[in-house]
Design an enzyme around this catalytic site. Structure first.
Site, PDB file in Angstrom:
ATOM      1  N   ASP A   1     -43.635  26.058  14.132  1.00 49.27           N
ATOM      2  CA  ASP A   1     -43.806  24.722  14.485  1.00 49.27           C
ATOM      3  C   ASP A   1     -43.704  24.789  15.976  1.00 49.27           C
ATOM      4  O   ASP A   1     -44.067  23.913  16.647  1.00 49.27           O
ATOM      5  CB  ASP A   1     -42.988  23.674  13.837  1.00 49.27           C
ATOM      6  CG  ASP A   1     -41.530  23.861  14.115  1.00 49.27           C
ATOM      7  OD1 ASP A   1     -41.288  24.286  14.944  1.00 49.27           O
ATOM      8  OD2 ASP A   1     -41.045  23.184  13.118  1.00 49.27           O
TER       9      ASP A   1
ATOM     10  N   GLU B   1     -43.644  34.602  12.495  1.00 53.48           N
ATOM     11  CA  GLU B   1     -43.966  33.616  11.718  1.00 53.48           C
ATOM     12  C   GLU B   1     -44.988  34.163  10.544  1.00 53.48           C
ATOM     13  O   GLU B   1     -45.895  34.717  11.014  1.00 53.48           O
ATOM     14  CB  GLU B   1     -44.383  32.382  12.532  1.00 53.48           C
ATOM     15  CG  GLU B   1     -45.176  31.467  11.400  1.00 53.48           C
ATOM     16  CD  GLU B   1     -44.128  30.760  10.486  1.00 53.48           C
ATOM     17  OE1 GLU B   1     -43.178  30.186  10.830  1.00 53.48           O
ATOM     18  OE2 GLU B   1     -44.626  30.751   9.373  1.00 53.48           O
TER      19      GLU B   1
ATOM     20  N   ASP C   1     -35.067  30.578  12.027  1.00 52.48           N
ATOM     21  CA  ASP C   1     -35.435  29.198  11.930  1.00 52.48           C
ATOM     22  C   ASP C   1     -36.294  29.099  10.453  1.00 52.48           C
ATOM     23  O   ASP C   1     -37.383  28.982  10.711  1.00 52.48           O
ATOM     24  CB  ASP C   1     -36.174  28.912  12.991  1.00 52.48           C
ATOM     25  CG  ASP C   1     -36.772  27.296  13.144  1.00 52.48           C
ATOM     26  OD1 ASP C   1     -36.213  26.729  11.963  1.00 52.48           O
ATOM     27  OD2 ASP C   1     -37.424  26.906  14.024  1.00 52.48           O
TER      28      ASP C   1
ATOM     29  N   THR D   1     -37.314  28.298   6.553  1.00 55.48           N
ATOM     30  CA  THR D   1     -37.157  26.987   5.357  1.00 55.48           C
ATOM     31  C   THR D   1     -36.169  27.534   4.581  1.00 55.48           C
ATOM     32  O   THR D   1     -35.213  28.415   4.812  1.00 55.48           O
ATOM     33  CB  THR D   1     -38.659  27.159   4.591  1.00 55.48           C
ATOM     34  OG1 THR D   1     -38.671  28.706   4.187  1.00 55.48           O
ATOM     35  CG2 THR D   1     -39.639  26.810   5.321  1.00 55.48           C
ATOM     36  N   ASP D   2     -36.018  26.612   3.490  1.00 55.48           N
ATOM     37  CA  ASP D   2     -34.919  26.725   2.420  1.00 55.48           C
ATOM     38  C   ASP D   2     -34.860  28.130   1.757  1.00 55.48           C
ATOM     39  O   ASP D   2     -35.788  28.608   1.818  1.00 55.48           O
ATOM     40  CB  ASP D   2     -34.999  25.628   1.519  1.00 55.48           C
ATOM     41  CG  ASP D   2     -34.430  24.154   1.966  1.00 55.48           C
ATOM     42  OD1 ASP D   2     -34.124  23.998   3.152  1.00 55.48           O
ATOM     43  OD2 ASP D   2     -35.207  23.263   1.162  1.00 55.48           O
TER      44      ASP D   2
END
Lengths: 277, 277
Positions: free
Chosen positions: B86, B106, B155, B157-158
């Protein structure tokens, strides 16, 4: 049956907890009251649709509203709680051996009764010999008692409904008179993510009355915004000048002497809210 | 139309935001992606049904995952971000003049594309000359780059879906090799109200590898549990030993040099999770 308790915040956010069992729902003289057993947070107390306390995270709020002022004061012997009929604050105050007298001024008898019946993990201190339960108007009680308490804790609901009068300068002035010469008031003052304007206003009121006014924070996952503020007004003691070595060991899950000090360090946007003229 | 985005936590808690407009919904090679405009928190990015970032509170997460390690390091020049498509972390890293090179690894091209198109308040740093965007597997990238970065920021996600491999000891060892001799890793490590066991496990992994392992916290109202942890592994610098006078003034809404230090003071139950053997 798939049953959920849902709290609405400003019609923009809903926070819902899965319900195992509804223990009681009633309309009291002052508000709608419910006690519900949820899967994630255990039993919860709900007033006028707003979650007040849960068995699983009440420790954060009650430890922080109690131990910060009581360990700031050198020798707290008498404490007045305005609101707080669930007994959670009392449970924490009873960990302080110096305290001889606790007065609970709760407007709604039904809150005390339901807490005693359904929330015994939170309310068990209500039956302690040191506790006087005064069912009635906390504002009136404060007005009628001068120079009597070391600590006053304003453990209120949100500034709507029965608690509106607890968020006024007249009330904070009256508490000043009710406190002894080295007394301390702490009030729950909502979340800066939701109530920024209110917090700024309350902070200004405190500063007009108390020589030492300091906000502090904690994190309550079931409250809207989660980042929660308390505002302390103190006549003599500075809560940041405590000697952490002098704090006796008590049984807590959130509070530590280090957390006491860290709680006064505010994120920048919160600091700005309190300091903004 | 009364439209709501709802996130489910462990089938016990629902967190819902009122939706003004759905900007995009698509199935990428890795996950379900949505960008939604909400009334309270502005535009939000959702991956596999989980809220990742909001325009209104992203500053907390991104400031704290970036400024704490970068102001702990004496002279950070190169930073690797694993995840973080993001661009929010990059926005904050660009406030550090010492940084010459930022690599974003990413896995999902669509996250970067959607952030650039719909979340410009968060993503604008992605186009900066110092930034290299590497679309691909962050684990592979880390394995192939040795002794190259001052800071690695995980950084993610879960720990479900594409991010599972980022919560393993093999990955943290590989990051150790990827860092220079005085390098620092920071990973987001979830909420102790929800993921206590995971946090304890991750902490043990870090301690096996990094001479200085320290967790720290912040408060993110839109994340489940709200109390959020990061875990720092450092080869040389102690994040609590910084000289706050040496920290240059940067534009922030959450981070301050005082918050940097306070963030390492953990509530007792969180401390216990990290220290428990």
């Amino acid at each position: 049956m798939d049953l959920w308790f849902t709290e609405n915040h400003a019609n923009n956010i809903k926070y819902s907890l899965k319900v195992n069992k509804t223990l009681n729902v009633e309309k009291t003289d002052y508000q709608d009251l419910a006690v519900i057993e949820t899967e994630q947070y255990g039993r919860i107390l709900v007033l006028d649709g707003i979650l007040q306390t849960t068995e699983k995270d009440e420790f954060v709020y009650h430890e922080m509203i109690v131990h910060v002022p009581l360990f700031t004061h050198k020798n707290p012997r008498s404490v007045l709680i305005v609101g707080g009929g669930d007994g959670g604050a009392i449970k924490e105050i009873l960990k302080h051996n110096s305290v001889e007298r606790i007065v609970l001024a709760e407007i709604d008898r039904k809150v005390v009764e339901n807490a005693k019946k359904y929330l015994q993990n939170i309310s068990y201190g209500l039956d302690n010999d040191k506790v006087e339960i005064m069912i009635g108007d906390g504002i009136k009680y404060v007005n009628e008692h001068k120079n009597e308490f070391d600590i006053v804790i304003v453990d209120s609901t949100d500034p709507i409904g029965p608690a509106v009068g607890l968020f006024t300068i007249d009330f904070y002035k009256s508490v000043y008179e009710c406190l002894k010469d080295d007394g301390i008031i702490v009030a729950q003052t909502e979340s800066p993510f939701i109530y920024g304007n209110l917090i700024n206003k309350l902070s200004k009121m405190f500063k007009q009355i108390y020589p030492i006014t300091k906000p502090y924070i904690c994190i309550i996952p079931t409250y809207p915004g989660s980042l929660w503020t308390f505002t302390m007004g103190s006549k003599k003691y500075d809560p940041e000048n405590i000697d952490t070595n002098n704090i006796p060991k008590i049984d807590t899950k959130y509070y530590t002497p280090q957390i006491h000090k860290a709680a006064f360090i505010l994120p920048k946007f919160v600091k700005d809210i309190f300091e903004e003229v």
